[in-house]
Design a protein around this motif. Structure first.
Motif, short mmCIF file in Angstrom:
data_model
loop_
_atom_site.label_atom_id
_atom_site.label_comp_id
_atom_site.label_asym_id
_atom_site.label_seq_id
_atom_site.Cartn_x
_atom_site.Cartn_y
_atom_site.Cartn_z
N UNK A 1 -25.22 -37.73 21.90
CA UNK A 1 -25.90 -36.73 21.08
C UNK A 1 -24.92 -36.04 20.14
N UNK A 2 -23.72 -35.75 20.66
CA UNK A 2 -22.67 -35.14 19.82
C UNK A 2 -22.30 -36.10 18.69
N UNK A 3 -22.13 -37.37 19.03
CA UNK A 3 -21.77 -38.37 18.02
C UNK A 3 -22.86 -38.48 16.96
N UNK A 4 -24.11 -38.43 17.40
CA UNK A 4 -25.24 -38.54 16.48
C UNK A 4 -25.27 -37.35 15.52
N UNK A 5 -25.06 -36.15 16.04
CA UNK A 5 -25.08 -34.97 15.17
C UNK A 5 -23.92 -34.99 14.18
N UNK A 6 -22.75 -35.41 14.65
CA UNK A 6 -21.60 -35.50 13.75
C UNK A 6 -21.83 -36.54 12.66
N UNK A 7 -22.45 -37.65 13.03
CA UNK A 7 -22.74 -38.70 12.05
C UNK A 7 -23.68 -38.18 10.97
N UNK A 8 -24.75 -37.51 11.38
CA UNK A 8 -25.71 -36.96 10.42
C UNK A 8 -25.03 -35.92 9.53
N UNK A 9 -24.19 -35.09 10.14
CA UNK A 9 -23.47 -34.06 9.39
C UNK A 9 -22.58 -34.70 8.32
N UNK A 10 -21.82 -35.73 8.72
CA UNK A 10 -20.92 -36.40 7.77
C UNK A 10 -21.69 -37.13 6.69
N UNK A 11 -22.79 -37.77 7.06
CA UNK A 11 -23.58 -38.50 6.07
C UNK A 11 -24.18 -37.57 5.02
N UNK A 12 -24.72 -36.44 5.47
CA UNK A 12 -25.30 -35.50 4.51
C UNK A 12 -24.23 -34.90 3.61
N UNK A 13 -23.06 -34.63 4.20
CA UNK A 13 -21.95 -34.07 3.42
C UNK A 13 -21.50 -35.06 2.34
N UNK A 14 -21.37 -36.34 2.73
CA UNK A 14 -20.97 -37.37 1.77
C UNK A 14 -22.03 -37.54 0.67
N UNK A 15 -23.28 -37.43 1.06
CA UNK A 15 -24.38 -37.56 0.10
C UNK A 15 -24.30 -36.46 -0.95
N UNK B 1 -31.92 -38.60 15.07
CA UNK B 1 -31.26 -38.44 13.78
C UNK B 1 -32.23 -37.97 12.70
N UNK B 2 -33.45 -38.51 12.69
CA UNK B 2 -34.39 -38.12 11.63
C UNK B 2 -34.80 -36.65 11.74
N UNK B 3 -34.75 -36.11 12.96
CA UNK B 3 -35.04 -34.68 13.14
C UNK B 3 -33.86 -33.83 12.65
N UNK B 4 -32.65 -34.34 12.88
CA UNK B 4 -31.45 -33.60 12.44
C UNK B 4 -31.38 -33.52 10.92
N UNK B 5 -31.84 -34.57 10.25
CA UNK B 5 -31.75 -34.60 8.78
C UNK B 5 -32.60 -33.52 8.13
N UNK B 6 -33.62 -33.04 8.83
CA UNK B 6 -34.48 -32.00 8.26
C UNK B 6 -33.88 -30.60 8.45
#
Length: 135
Positions: A65-79, A18-23
């Motif tokens: 992995x799909x769930x993790x990427x979707x979670x990061x995507x949704x979290x950044x969008x909400x942010x 997840x921390x790699x996806x956030x970048x």
């Protein structure tokens, strides 16, 4: 049979962190998500056609992995949406404080301190007079 089934090489993807996806940018995340979904599709085809056991065990890893990427995507969008509505009078319902229904409907301190005309007249005409108690 279609030719794409033979040309596709399942990527040797390691566990998505997840921390790699956030970048990464949104386009990169969406691209990776698409790759993961195609890989999952291929793994499911392999499952039906009695594929290797290592492919069957990889289905779970890919799903996570799909769930993790979707979670990061949704979290950044909400942010980003949260930043957009910061300081504004109205926010979308899902960004408001949850609390309880009763607390959400409670009068604000300003509304609670308001007095009616009758209360104001009574307060001015009949102020509370100080009195001393004889000991």
């Amino acid at each position: 049979r279609s030719s794409w089934a033979f040309t596709f090489q399942p990527s040797k993807m390691v566990k998505v962190k997840a921390h790699e996806l956030r970048t990464k940018s949104k386009q990169d995340i969406l691209k990776q998500l698409d790759e993961l979904k195609t890989e999952l599709r291929e793994l499911r085809v392999a499952k039906v056609t009695a594929g290797a056991p290592n492919k069957l065990s990889k289905i779970k890893v890919t799903r996570k992995a799909i769930a993790r990427t979707l979670t990061v995507l949704n979290q950044t969008q909400r942010e980003h949406v949260r930043k957009h509505y910061e300081g504004k009078k109205y926010k979308p319902i899902d960004l408001r404080a949850k609390k309880t229904r009763a607390i959400r409907r409670k009068l604000s301190p300003f509304e609670a301190s308001q007095k009616t005309v009758k209360q104001q007249k009574k307060a001015t005409n009949f102020p509370n007079l100080p009195f001393a108690v004889k000991a």
